[in-house]
Motif scaffolding. Sequence first.
Motif: not given
Length: 232
Positions: A141, A123, A116, A127, A143-150
């Motif tokens: 970034t 990523c 992970n 970016n 936090r958003l990656y964790e949410v988007e990729n579960d």
Amino acid sequence: MDYKEREVIDALKLTINQFKVPVQKRFKKADDANKLWNAALLFSKVVKESKPFTRLFSRGDFEEFTNQYNLKYSTNIDGPNLFKKFWLREVLGFVYITDAVRVVTNDYEKYNNLKNEVFFLRCLFQNYPEKTIEKSVFAETVRLYEVENDLKISEEWMANTNWVKPSIEEDILKIGNVDYLFNLLDNWNDFAFLHTFKKQFQKRQERKFEIDSKILTQTRWVKLNYLSFNIV
């Protein structure tokens, strides 16, 4: 005798010693064992009756290994394609991993439990081409990656890795050259397979030979505690 004569004599001795047959020393324990219970004959019989292990992978062995791996891990590793890419070589009928690929399998072993995190680093690198990021933006970034990729990213590992580290400027983080890992990340499943194959290859190299315990029973060989063979 002057020093010149001494030099000539020493040179002559050195020349003669080169042609002497070396004396083979026998350890007393081994010599005694040979006298007491004919150890040399015993070991020669053991070697004669033993079956050597297959220490290398033939092409057929490799194909069988690949099929078993695909079944076990529900993958679709394309063995012939690995040969086409020259990641594997067949030499004299046996399969080997090329040196450059073996290095990447070492990287896989290093990051196997950090999948992970290293995929997130790619990523991040893609970016932020300037390879810098504000600390607050970095945290968001993640936090958003964790949410988007579960999934979860190890904060402890991220805080200690050299891939993302503080810069001279306050509140700015530097992103390392993560592109070094791109080959591994783009072919993660293949390198997982090659890493497993490498481990199995190394395991085979440690083998010697085996002997059926029935043979020992039938011939009534004794002193088995002296043997270092695998008895099956």
